[in-house]
Design a protein around this motif. Sequence first.
Motif, PDB file in Angstrom:
ATOM      1  N   GLN A 204      41.007  28.524  39.170  1.00  0.00           N
ATOM      2  CA  GLN A 204      40.699  27.146  39.527  1.00  0.00           C
ATOM      3  C   GLN A 204      39.395  26.654  38.910  1.00  0.00           C
ATOM      4  N   GLY A 205      38.771  27.496  38.063  1.00  0.00           N
ATOM      5  CA  GLY A 205      37.612  27.026  37.315  1.00  0.00           C
ATOM      6  C   GLY A 205      36.261  27.536  37.745  1.00  0.00           C
ATOM      7  N   ALA A 206      36.189  28.377  38.780  1.00  0.00           N
ATOM      8  CA  ALA A 206      34.895  28.908  39.220  1.00  0.00           C
ATOM      9  C   ALA A 206      34.337  29.848  38.158  1.00  0.00           C
ATOM     10  N   THR A 207      33.034  29.730  37.900  1.00  0.00           N
ATOM     11  CA  THR A 207      32.418  30.547  36.848  1.00  0.00           C
ATOM     12  C   THR A 207      31.283  31.432  37.374  1.00  0.00           C
ATOM     13  N   HIS A 208      30.970  31.310  38.672  1.00  0.00           N
ATOM     14  CA  HIS A 208      29.922  32.161  39.243  1.00  0.00           C
ATOM     15  C   HIS A 208      30.406  32.700  40.589  1.00  0.00           C
ATOM     16  N   ILE A 209      30.931  33.933  40.538  1.00  0.00           N
ATOM     17  CA  ILE A 209      31.504  34.564  41.732  1.00  0.00           C
ATOM     18  C   ILE A 209      30.775  35.882  41.959  1.00  0.00           C
ATOM     19  N   THR A 210      30.129  36.006  43.101  1.00  0.00           N
ATOM     20  CA  THR A 210      29.375  37.214  43.423  1.00  0.00           C
ATOM     21  C   THR A 210      30.134  38.044  44.443  1.00  0.00           C
ATOM     22  N   LEU A 211      30.198  39.337  44.179  1.00  0.00           N
ATOM     23  CA  LEU A 211      30.875  40.270  45.081  1.00  0.00           C
ATOM     24  C   LEU A 211      29.846  41.156  45.769  1.00  0.00           C
ATOM     25  N   THR A 212      30.049  41.392  47.057  1.00  0.00           N
ATOM     26  CA  THR A 212      29.180  42.301  47.793  1.00  0.00           C
ATOM     27  C   THR A 212      29.985  42.977  48.893  1.00  0.00           C
ATOM     28  N   GLY A 213      29.446  44.036  49.431  1.00  0.00           N
ATOM     29  CA  GLY A 213      30.161  44.753  50.491  1.00  0.00           C
ATOM     30  C   GLY A 213      29.428  46.013  50.876  1.00  0.00           C
ATOM     31  N   GLN A 217      29.878  51.271  45.620  1.00  0.00           N
ATOM     32  CA  GLN A 217      30.651  51.809  44.502  1.00  0.00           C
ATOM     33  C   GLN A 217      31.937  51.022  44.291  1.00  0.00           C
ATOM     34  N   LYS A 218      32.640  50.715  45.368  1.00  0.00           N
ATOM     35  CA  LYS A 218      33.882  49.945  45.268  1.00  0.00           C
ATOM     36  C   LYS A 218      33.612  48.533  44.756  1.00  0.00           C
ATOM     37  N   VAL A 219      32.543  47.920  45.247  1.00  0.00           N
ATOM     38  CA  VAL A 219      32.198  46.556  44.825  1.00  0.00           C
ATOM     39  C   VAL A 219      31.890  46.529  43.328  1.00  0.00           C
ATOM     40  N   ASN A 220      31.099  47.500  42.855  1.00  0.00           N
ATOM     41  CA  ASN A 220      30.762  47.556  41.423  1.00  0.00           C
ATOM     42  C   ASN A 220      32.020  47.788  40.582  1.00  0.00           C
ATOM     43  N   LEU A 222      35.100  46.941  41.385  1.00  0.00           N
ATOM     44  CA  LEU A 222      35.913  45.723  41.403  1.00  0.00           C
ATOM     45  C   LEU A 222      35.334  44.669  40.467  1.00  0.00           C
ATOM     46  N   ALA A 223      34.023  44.510  40.484  1.00  0.00           N
ATOM     47  CA  ALA A 223      33.376  43.519  39.614  1.00  0.00           C
ATOM     48  C   ALA A 223      33.646  43.843  38.143  1.00  0.00           C
ATOM     49  N   HIS A 224      33.539  45.119  37.776  1.00  0.00           N
ATOM     50  CA  HIS A 224      33.814  45.528  36.392  1.00  0.00           C
ATOM     51  C   HIS A 224      35.275  45.243  36.042  1.00  0.00           C
ATOM     52  N   GLU A 225      36.166  45.598  36.949  1.00  0.00           N
ATOM     53  CA  GLU A 225      37.601  45.354  36.723  1.00  0.00           C
ATOM     54  C   GLU A 225      37.883  43.872  36.530  1.00  0.00           C
ATOM     55  N   MET A 226      37.263  43.018  37.379  1.00  0.00           N
ATOM     56  CA  MET A 226      37.515  41.586  37.314  1.00  0.00           C
ATOM     57  C   MET A 226      36.939  40.977  36.027  1.00  0.00           C
ATOM     58  N   ASN A 227      35.790  41.453  35.589  1.00  0.00           N
ATOM     59  CA  ASN A 227      35.214  40.938  34.348  1.00  0.00           C
ATOM     60  C   ASN A 227      36.065  41.322  33.143  1.00  0.00           C
ATOM     61  N   GLU A 228      36.582  42.557  33.139  1.00  0.00           N
ATOM     62  CA  GLU A 228      37.474  42.982  32.058  1.00  0.00           C
ATOM     63  C   GLU A 228      38.756  42.154  32.064  1.00  0.00           C
ATOM     64  N   TRP A 229      39.260  41.886  33.273  1.00  0.00           N
ATOM     65  CA  TRP A 229      40.467  41.064  33.416  1.00  0.00           C
ATOM     66  C   TRP A 229      40.207  39.645  32.922  1.00  0.00           C
ATOM     67  N   ALA A 230      39.037  39.089  33.280  1.00  0.00           N
ATOM     68  CA  ALA A 230      38.696  37.716  32.899  1.00  0.00           C
ATOM     69  C   ALA A 230      38.622  37.551  31.383  1.00  0.00           C
ATOM     70  N   LYS A 231      38.162  38.616  30.690  1.00  0.00           N
ATOM     71  CA  LYS A 231      38.060  38.551  29.235  1.00  0.00           C
ATOM     72  C   LYS A 231      39.422  38.399  28.567  1.00  0.00           C
ATOM     73  N   PHE A 243      31.907  37.491  37.069  1.00  0.00           N
ATOM     74  CA  PHE A 243      31.799  38.175  38.359  1.00  0.00           C
ATOM     75  C   PHE A 243      30.522  39.010  38.411  1.00  0.00           C
ATOM     76  N   TYR A 244      29.746  38.803  39.468  1.00  0.00           N
ATOM     77  CA  TYR A 244      28.466  39.472  39.640  1.00  0.00           C
ATOM     78  C   TYR A 244      28.494  40.308  40.923  1.00  0.00           C
ATOM     79  N   THR A 245      27.487  41.126  41.114  1.00  0.00           N
ATOM     80  CA  THR A 245      27.384  41.917  42.348  1.00  0.00           C
ATOM     81  C   THR A 245      26.044  41.654  43.010  1.00  0.00           C
ATOM     82  N   ALA A 246      25.991  41.908  44.303  1.00  0.00           N
ATOM     83  CA  ALA A 246      24.748  41.739  45.056  1.00  0.00           C
ATOM     84  C   ALA A 246      24.633  42.862  46.078  1.00  0.00           C
TER      85      ALA A 246
END
Length: 464
Positions: A204-213, A217-220, A222-231, A243-246
């Motif tokens: 839907q166009g979001a360009t800044h999505i931060t993941l935390t939890g 290890q799981k959050v990191n 997932l973020a890597h997986e999502m960035n690879e998918w986005a590419k 996708f970022y992490t916090a």
Amino acid sequence: MKILLYGVSHRTTPIEIREHYTIEENKIPEQLTNVLSFPGVKEAVILSTCNRTEYYLYIDQNEFMHGDMLRYLSNHTGYEIAEVISTSYGKSNLDAAKHLFTVATGLDSLIIGETQILSQVKQALATAIEQGTSGPILNSLFHKSISFSKKMHTKTNLDQLSYNPGSAAVKLFKEEWESIGDKRFLLIGSGKMIRLAAKMLFYQGATHITLTGRNEQKVNGLAHEMNEWAKTKCHTGILNRCFYTADFNHLPMSLAVADGVIVATKSQRYLVTEKTMEEMAMIRLTKKKQLFMDLAVPRNIEPSLQYIEGIQVFDMDQISFRLDEVDLDKDKIVKKITSDLVEEVIAFEHWYQERQAVPYLRELHDQVIEIKEKALSSLERKLPDLTEHQILLIDKHVQSIINQMKRKPIESLKDLARKKSSRDSTKELSFFAKSLGFSVESENAEDTTEVLTAESEENGVENN
């Protein structure tokens, strides 16, 4: 013998009661074992999702006591037995079967037609099989409901008209903000729901999505997986990272820069509390409205947050209420699926009832095989010059004759087994079987339900 269902869902029970029935994933095997230990319980499967907790049982009515289950649910929820009765529902046999078909297909979901429930039904059965608590009856019921769900989602375009809870949350964000491209989102959790929500935000166009939890290890990962998918979805020159992490330990800081928040974890407690928001308010630089979507049951966001100025919180029930607008195309598809579903449930009912005839079908099968083998052995002795091809040809034609002669007795046995009155059915079935010279009794019907399938396949031999 009887199929029973005890449960609660978003259809009948508000979230503040439902969350007392939820079962932590790692506790399901223990509960399955506990329930199977009750007198009369032969099989058990537990379906536990965000919006429902359901116990499917196959029981012997002569031994089973409803009080055992009610006391068990009372101990689990902390409610009195009278409260358990008033807050939960029960179904049996055909009603229980129809309910599971409806659930597996997504027609009983918060978001009509969502497909996540199908994987949850599969997992419920897999867990029960792994624990050894499911058997031929519930295995068949769950397999048939899963197969029907797959067929309906392939046959119709229901998936295209449906929303899972994650995409429903994104739809509400878009209702609030016409464009979400300039908004910042914080997603708390690392499971399937968060993954689906993250993908929908991206689409839907979001360009800044931060993941935390809580599990860094799981959050990191997932973020890597999502960035690879986005590419794979965008040109690398346009998008390097979305996708970022916090650090979850600094949750107030992450919340302070977020416009929209989605929470979906398996935590049994509130993760976003009034205290969290007080700490956030001290560092948030804007008074812009924030939207919080709580997709967890039990809830992860303290309900009192909805009374804080500038904060709007949606839980699963409220998401359902806002999105309960079925369009005409979807309505037509649902009606078609419902019609097909009724036919499938009736077919299951026939299979379920026909099990009474299994011992007689087995004896009939054994008798004709014995007769055929004796006849073929006699022919081989009397006609020693027969070739292997001739023997195979004779075998095929003898089997064809046997199948044609068996057809009427098989149909009669199944028809008698399907009679509505189980007492009349058993009596007439036994009388008819004895008239055919059978010696077995129908009480052993649970042993070999596969005989029904075998007989159906064998009856088609002469057509090949």
